[in-house]
Design an enzyme around this catalytic site. Structure first.
Site, mmCIF file in Angstrom:
data_model
loop_
_atom_site.group_PDB
_atom_site.id
_atom_site.type_symbol
_atom_site.label_atom_id
_atom_site.label_comp_id
_atom_site.label_asym_id
_atom_site.label_seq_id
_atom_site.Cartn_x
_atom_site.Cartn_y
_atom_site.Cartn_z
ATOM 1 N N GLU A 230 -52.722 65.049 -21.451
ATOM 2 C CA GLU A 230 -51.820 63.986 -20.985
ATOM 3 C C GLU A 230 -52.549 62.662 -20.769
ATOM 4 O O GLU A 230 -53.108 62.427 -19.693
ATOM 5 C CB GLU A 230 -51.131 64.402 -19.671
ATOM 6 C CG GLU A 230 -50.162 63.334 -19.169
ATOM 7 C CD GLU A 230 -49.442 63.690 -17.870
ATOM 8 O OE1 GLU A 230 -49.760 64.725 -17.263
ATOM 9 O OE2 GLU A 230 -48.565 62.905 -17.474
ATOM 10 N N LYS B 192 -48.931 65.476 -24.103
ATOM 11 C CA LYS B 192 -47.945 64.929 -23.148
ATOM 12 C C LYS B 192 -48.159 63.421 -23.030
ATOM 13 O O LYS B 192 -48.942 62.958 -22.201
ATOM 14 C CB LYS B 192 -48.108 65.621 -21.790
ATOM 15 C CG LYS B 192 -47.185 65.080 -20.702
ATOM 16 C CD LYS B 192 -47.099 66.029 -19.518
ATOM 17 C CE LYS B 192 -46.331 65.405 -18.374
ATOM 18 N NZ LYS B 192 -45.945 66.386 -17.353
HETATM 19 P P1 13P Z 1 -43.160 62.336 -14.374
HETATM 20 O O1 13P Z 1 -42.179 62.926 -15.354
HETATM 21 O O2 13P Z 1 -42.578 62.131 -13.006
HETATM 22 O O3 13P Z 1 -43.883 61.150 -14.936
HETATM 23 O O4 13P Z 1 -44.257 63.463 -14.099
HETATM 24 C C1 13P Z 1 -44.744 64.165 -15.160
HETATM 25 C C2 13P Z 1 -46.127 64.576 -14.859
HETATM 26 O O5 13P Z 1 -46.430 65.741 -14.804
HETATM 27 C C3 13P Z 1 -47.137 63.527 -14.665
HETATM 28 O O6 13P Z 1 -48.404 64.104 -14.748
#
Ligand code: 13P
Length: 343
Positions: free
Chosen positions: A180, A222
């Site tokens: 991510e 992600k």
């Molecule tokens: P949000 O969808 O609130 O951005 O959170 C996703 C997430 O896991 C951030 O690391």
């Protein structure tokens, strides 16, 4: 590494109609959410709230492929003594775990951060795998400051390198890494600057993954969507967000990656759904495209729950509704009037 097992799990995480519930808020973050509801944040209230979500059996089994847990939650039992991980597994959903240790300021780079947590990570992964985790998450945070020339190369490179080291360790322990790299939408930048920085961050991340010998078939990406910064005062249409997001992803994400699961990043619930839907309506994509939402799945149930046990059914309905809307969006089958009908 057992790549066929990793690929099987990664593919299940992004199965059509389903997506990931990010319920891995750190103790500090969930406290902030509870504060706005006037709910005290204790291990028990955090457990009660999350148990309520995981017992939304219909929503979980139909629309949620995996749940990202926090260290406290993966060790907690439901009120009746059943481990929360078992509740998740019983719904046919995969348990996962956040393994990064949050961000720290990057020295000599004011306003920028690097995600920490590599020390001792292999040992923690072994323990989490024993507790039932099949996948993990590590979040890198890149701030775009139009006026201040952010991000710096040092920030992008350090975060890409940490993501790659984390992903390789996960795969070596047969845990699917969610990679991510989040380009924040908090700044005053426009959508094109978001595209530019997202492109750079993804290129750098996939290069680091290559050098770390991470198998792309055994991971999930992600990313953020391409959106204008919140403080820019600018809005982009759903079509523009979908078009620009897809374009940058096609440039940067190899087709060997089984799936992309977006973060919601501060978009409204309905925006996050509409954007995901529009992307999936754009035809044959090289990867599955789904959600890994925290706020956009939980804001509505949190409000409905407000810490009161008598609100459990209403909160589960609110969660079920958002899960279903996003489930439809993963197949490009969402319609705005489905929201109105439910309201
Ligand atoms: P949000 O969808 O609130 O951005 O959170 C996703 C997430 O896991 C951030 O690391």
């Amino acid at each position: 590494m057992n790549l066929s097992e990793l690929n099987k799990v990664a593919t299940a995480m992004v199965a059509p109609g389903r997506g990931i519930l990010a319920a891995d808020e750190s103790t500090g973050t969930i406290k902030k959410r509870f504060d706005t509801l006037g709910v005290e944040s204790t291990p028990d209230t955090r457990r009660d709230y999350r148990e309520m979500l995981f017992r939304s059996t219909d929503a979980m089994s139909k629309y949620i492929s995996g749940v990202i847990l926090y260290d406290e939650t993966i060790r907690q039992n439901a009120k009746d003594g059943t481990p929360l991980v078992k509740l998740i597994e019983k719904a046919g959903t995969l348990p996962g775990i956040k393994v990064d240790k949050g961000t720290k300021p990057l020295p000599f780079h004011p306003g920028e951060v690097v995600t920490e947590g590599l020390d001792g990570l292999r040992e923690r992964l072994v323990e989490y795998r024993g507790l039932g985790a099949r996948f993990a998450k590590w979040r890198a945070v890149i701030d775009v400051g139009q006026a201040h020339g952010l991000p710096s190369y040092a920030c992008v490179a350090a975060n890409a390198h940490a993501l790659a080291r984390y992903a390789a360790l996960c795969q070596d322990e047969n845990i699917v890494p969610i990679v991510e790299p989040e380009v924040l939408m908090d700044g005053d930048h426009d959508i094109d600057r978001c595209v530019e920085v997202t492109r750079w961050v993804l290129k750098e991340t996939f290069q680091a993954l290559f050098f770390a010998r991470v198998a792309l078939e055994g991971m999930v990406l992600k990313p953020n969507m391409a959106v204008p910064g919140k403080k820019s005062g600018k809005r982009a249409s759903v079509a523009e967000v979908a078009d620009k997001t897809l374009r940058v992803l096609k440039e940067c994400v190899p087709a060997a990656v089984p799936g992309i699961a977006f973060l919601s990043g501060g978009q409204s619930d309905e925006e996050a759904t509409a954007h995901l839907d529009a992307i999936n309506k754009m035809g044959d994509l090289p990867w599955r495209v789904t959600f890994s939402y925290g706020r956009a799945l939980q804001a509505a149930p949190q409000k409905a729950w407000s810490g009161k046990p008598e609100n459990t059914a209403a909160a589960q309905r609110a969660f079920g509704h958002r899960a279903m809307m996003n489930g439809l969006a993963t197949m490009g089958q969402w319609k705005a009037d489905l929201e109105r009908k439910a309201a």
